[in-house]
Design an enzyme around this catalytic site. Structure first.
Site, PDB file in Angstrom:
ATOM      1  N   GLU A  48       0.840  -1.198   0.000  1.00 22.18           N
ATOM      2  CA  GLU A  48       0.000   0.000   0.000  1.00 22.18           C
ATOM      3  C   GLU A  48       0.871   1.244   0.000  1.00 22.18           C
ATOM      4  O   GLU A  48       2.007   1.226   0.497  1.00 22.18           O
ATOM      5  CB  GLU A  48      -0.906  -0.002   1.239  1.00 22.18           C
ATOM      6  CG  GLU A  48      -1.875   1.171   1.286  1.00 22.18           C
ATOM      7  CD  GLU A  48      -2.940   1.020   2.373  1.00 22.18           C
ATOM      8  OE1 GLU A  48      -3.857   1.864   2.421  1.00 22.18           O
ATOM      9  OE2 GLU A  48      -2.851   0.064   3.158  1.00 22.18           O
ATOM     10  N   ASN A 195     -12.636  -1.124  -0.843  1.00 23.95           N
ATOM     11  CA  ASN A 195     -11.890  -1.717   0.270  1.00 23.95           C
ATOM     12  C   ASN A 195     -12.499  -1.235   1.585  1.00 23.95           C
ATOM     13  O   ASN A 195     -12.773  -0.048   1.743  1.00 23.95           O
ATOM     14  CB  ASN A 195     -10.419  -1.291   0.213  1.00 23.95           C
ATOM     15  CG  ASN A 195      -9.696  -1.571   1.522  1.00 23.95           C
ATOM     16  OD1 ASN A 195      -9.371  -2.706   1.832  1.00 23.95           O
ATOM     17  ND2 ASN A 195      -9.475  -0.532   2.318  1.00 23.95           N
ATOM     18  N   GLU A 196     -12.695  -2.168   2.503  1.00 21.21           N
ATOM     19  CA  GLU A 196     -13.247  -1.822   3.816  1.00 21.21           C
ATOM     20  C   GLU A 196     -14.384  -0.816   3.683  1.00 21.21           C
ATOM     21  O   GLU A 196     -14.380   0.256   4.298  1.00 21.21           O
ATOM     22  CB  GLU A 196     -12.157  -1.301   4.753  1.00 21.21           C
ATOM     23  CG  GLU A 196     -11.177  -2.392   5.151  1.00 21.21           C
ATOM     24  CD  GLU A 196     -10.219  -1.984   6.276  1.00 21.21           C
ATOM     25  OE1 GLU A 196     -10.327  -0.839   6.798  1.00 21.21           O
ATOM     26  OE2 GLU A 196      -9.372  -2.804   6.654  1.00 21.21           O
ATOM     27  N   TYR A 262      -6.754  -8.516  12.049  1.00 22.34           N
ATOM     28  CA  TYR A 262      -5.418  -8.203  12.549  1.00 22.34           C
ATOM     29  C   TYR A 262      -5.222  -8.787  13.943  1.00 22.34           C
ATOM     30  O   TYR A 262      -6.151  -8.833  14.758  1.00 22.34           O
ATOM     31  CB  TYR A 262      -5.200  -6.692  12.584  1.00 22.34           C
ATOM     32  CG  TYR A 262      -4.953  -6.109  11.214  1.00 22.34           C
ATOM     33  CD1 TYR A 262      -3.695  -6.177  10.628  1.00 22.34           C
ATOM     34  CD2 TYR A 262      -5.986  -5.519  10.490  1.00 22.34           C
ATOM     35  CE1 TYR A 262      -3.471  -5.647   9.360  1.00 22.34           C
ATOM     36  CE2 TYR A 262      -5.765  -4.995   9.223  1.00 22.34           C
ATOM     37  CZ  TYR A 262      -4.505  -5.063   8.666  1.00 22.34           C
ATOM     38  OH  TYR A 262      -4.276  -4.553   7.410  1.00 22.34           O
ATOM     39  N   GLU A 319      -6.217  -8.918   4.054  1.00 21.27           N
ATOM     40  CA  GLU A 319      -5.403  -8.167   5.022  1.00 21.27           C
ATOM     41  C   GLU A 319      -5.362  -8.968   6.310  1.00 21.27           C
ATOM     42  O   GLU A 319      -6.416  -9.275   6.888  1.00 21.27           O
ATOM     43  CB  GLU A 319      -5.967  -6.763   5.296  1.00 21.27           C
ATOM     44  CG  GLU A 319      -5.755  -5.774   4.164  1.00 21.27           C
ATOM     45  CD  GLU A 319      -6.162  -4.354   4.537  1.00 21.27           C
ATOM     46  OE1 GLU A 319      -6.064  -3.988   5.735  1.00 21.27           O
ATOM     47  OE2 GLU A 319      -6.593  -3.612   3.635  1.00 21.27           O
ATOM     48  N   GLN A 368       2.346  -5.790   5.952  1.00 20.01           N
ATOM     49  CA  GLN A 368       2.529  -5.608   4.518  1.00 20.01           C
ATOM     50  C   GLN A 368       3.925  -6.038   4.118  1.00 20.01           C
ATOM     51  O   GLN A 368       4.701  -6.479   4.965  1.00 20.01           O
ATOM     52  CB  GLN A 368       2.273  -4.159   4.127  1.00 20.01           C
ATOM     53  CG  GLN A 368       0.837  -3.723   4.337  1.00 20.01           C
ATOM     54  CD  GLN A 368       0.544  -2.327   3.793  1.00 20.01           C
ATOM     55  OE1 GLN A 368       1.316  -1.756   3.023  1.00 20.01           O
ATOM     56  NE2 GLN A 368      -0.572  -1.766   4.223  1.00 20.01           N
TER      57      GLN A 368
END
Length: 511
Positions: A48, A195-196, A262, A319, A368
């Site tokens: 990103e 995204n999201e 996460y 992610e 990432q």
């Protein structure tokens, strides 16, 4: 079908941690039986426009003193090729829903400078745009996962980007691409529509997003053989509503649904925990948190099985990874963090879970690739180092496009107070090279584990491969000492297999 690691460990538990010192685990399998393919894209990466991930980490520019090819660092590219990076997601993340692709094409000196409002409020020069991204994936020998701007873009903008990238006709957009230096259209493996969307991508309700998705997807046209898999923006953590609403109401032009999770040691976003200064309690909490993804994936797949019984939709964990508090003295919006043995164990545990659900989980992207969150590589000027997580990707690359072998595991518990998790997780698969591989992870930082293999279909005499461990749970690789945590050779007799504390083993099963 493989059985859920955490659920089976609890359901078939025969030994308690209080009694079993060291741990004991039994793995049973018929090696002639096969399960689903473990898609190589499970080992995908994420790049990103964030902090020093792309600029400085990957891209230094063609005029840099740091050796580069087409502006990308030779040392970083070489290291990433060594772990066979199969897929790269770009340009975000939250950045994607503020990214306008025309800002990143044409002469570099004429590209507009924008402000990266999500990540540090820094200047975004647009030096790395569409052409540069495809240079990157071609240098890596990887596939492309492009994330489109649904949040602040338009249907026309997204449709024209697709035409620019994939058209082989004599259209104005295709000719513009040619004029900018690329004659042939590119191949795109996946294209994300937003995204999201529940958060930074627009704070939408899933019902509203569904209508937008159907509208945008209608105009995502590509020549025969050039159409990417289209990805719907899904939910996160324990949420299943997004998976439910999308899979029940989008009946065309969607190949998979994204999902984000996460690993926060504290499970609290306001104070997530320190990347390198932690004790056994925080080690346990981190692993307990990361293991929750097993149930979260299972719950979402149960929804897909109800709404999509033919199994046409993939479930893409695009992610995932550890996320800690920002290091003191660093820009919080750059999300730079160090990487210890703990991160390596987190990665291996997640891989074993993804393998288990390989029938639906066809793609994941760790967050990432370089200098951001749970990175493979850290850079400092001309210097670079490989993190413990990098080495796990290298060890597990034998599982890319391998065929899963069903197995059951009975394991003692690794406990802390009233909480416990399985002490051992595992994977077994037949690699593309025809060899049989096993992965084993001992989550306990203090106790070794005796592993009993009950294998049918082949007489296994030994295991030969690599092991990753370290003296301390906080051990890390630094620019002063780059090889504190690195793989070592591993071999053991099949009937005398001991797994050291806090270790990861990937080995071939040898007759």
């Amino acid at each position: 079908m493989l059985r859920t690691l955490t659920a089976v460990a609890c359901a078939t538990l025969t030994l308690s941690a209080a009694i079993a010192k060291p741990h004991e685990a039994t793995i049973s399998a018929d090696l002639t039986q096969t399960g689903p393919q473990i898609n190589k894209d499970i080992y995908g990466q994420f790049a990103e426009h964030l902090g020093r991930g792309i600029y400085e980490g990957l891209w230094v520019g063609k005029d840099s003193d740091i050796p580069n090819t087409k502006g990308f660092r030779n040392d970083v590219i070489s290291a990433l090729k060594d772990i066979k990076v199969p897929l790269v997601r770009w340009p975000g993340g939250c950045f994607a829903d503020e990214y306008h692709w025309r800002d990143g094409i044409g002469a570099a000196e004429e590209r507009p400078v924008k402000v990266n409002t999500h990540w540090g409020g820094v200047e975004e020069t647009n030096a790395v745009g569409t052409h540069e991204f495809f240079d990157l994936v071609e240098l890596l020998g990887a596939d492309a996962y492009v994330n489109g701007n649904l949040g602040s873009g338009s249907v026309r903008e997204m449709a024209e980007w697709m035409e620019y990238m994939t058209s082989d006709k004599n259209s104005t957009l295709a000719n513009e691409r040619r004029a900018n230096g690329r004659e042939e259209p590119w191949d795109i493996a996946y294209f994300g529509i937003g995204n999201e969307s529940w958060g930074c991508g627009g704070h939408m309700r899933p019902q509203y997003y569904v209508d937008l998705y159907r509208q945008y997807a209608t105009f995502m046209k590509a020549p025969p053989g050039k159409r990417p898999k289209l990805v719907g923006s899904g939910g996160h953590t324990e949420d299943t509503e997004w998976t439910d609403v999308l899979s029940a109401n989008i009946d065309r032009d969607m190949d998979g649904i994204s999902y984000h999770f996460y690993t926060l040691p504290t499970s609290e976003w306001s104070k997530k925990g320190h990347a390198t200064d932690f004790d056994n309690t925080m080690w346990f909490k981190t692993l307990e948190r990361t293991l929750r993804i097993d149930k979260y994936i299972a719950d979402n797949i149960a929804v897909l099985d109800e709404n999509d019984p033919d199994g046409e939709l993939g479930f893409y964990v695009d992610e995932w990874g550890t996320w800690y508090d920002a290091e003191e003295g660093r820009e919080p919006g750059f999300l730079y963090q160090q990487n210890t043995l703990r991160d390596a164990v987190v990665a291996a545990v997640n891989f074993n879970i993804f393998h288990h659900y390989a029938e639906r989980v066809h793609m994941t992207n760790i967050a990432q690739m370089v200098n951001v969150l749970q990175a493979m590589i850290l850079t400092d000027g001309a210097e670079m180092l490989k993190t413990p997580t990098y080495h796990v990707y290298g060890m597990y690359k034998v599982f890319q496009d391998a065929t899963a072998i069903p197995f059951t595991i009975t394991t003692s518990k690794y406990s802390q107070g009233n909480e416990s998790v399985p002490a051992i997780t595992a994977s077994i698969a037949k690699g593309e090279d025809g060899k049989l591989y096993i992965a084993l992870v001992n989550l306990d930082p203090a106790e070794e584990a005796t592993i009993s293999l009950d294998l049918k279909g082949m007489k296994v005499s030994s295991l030969n491969g690599q092991i990753l461990t370290a003296d301390n749970i906080t051990d890390k690789n630094t620019f002063a000492k780059k090889n504190v945590v690195k793989p070592a050779e591993f071999s053991a007799d099949a009937d005398d297999l001991t797994l050291p504390a806090k270790s990861i083993v990937v080995a071939e099963l040898v007759k």
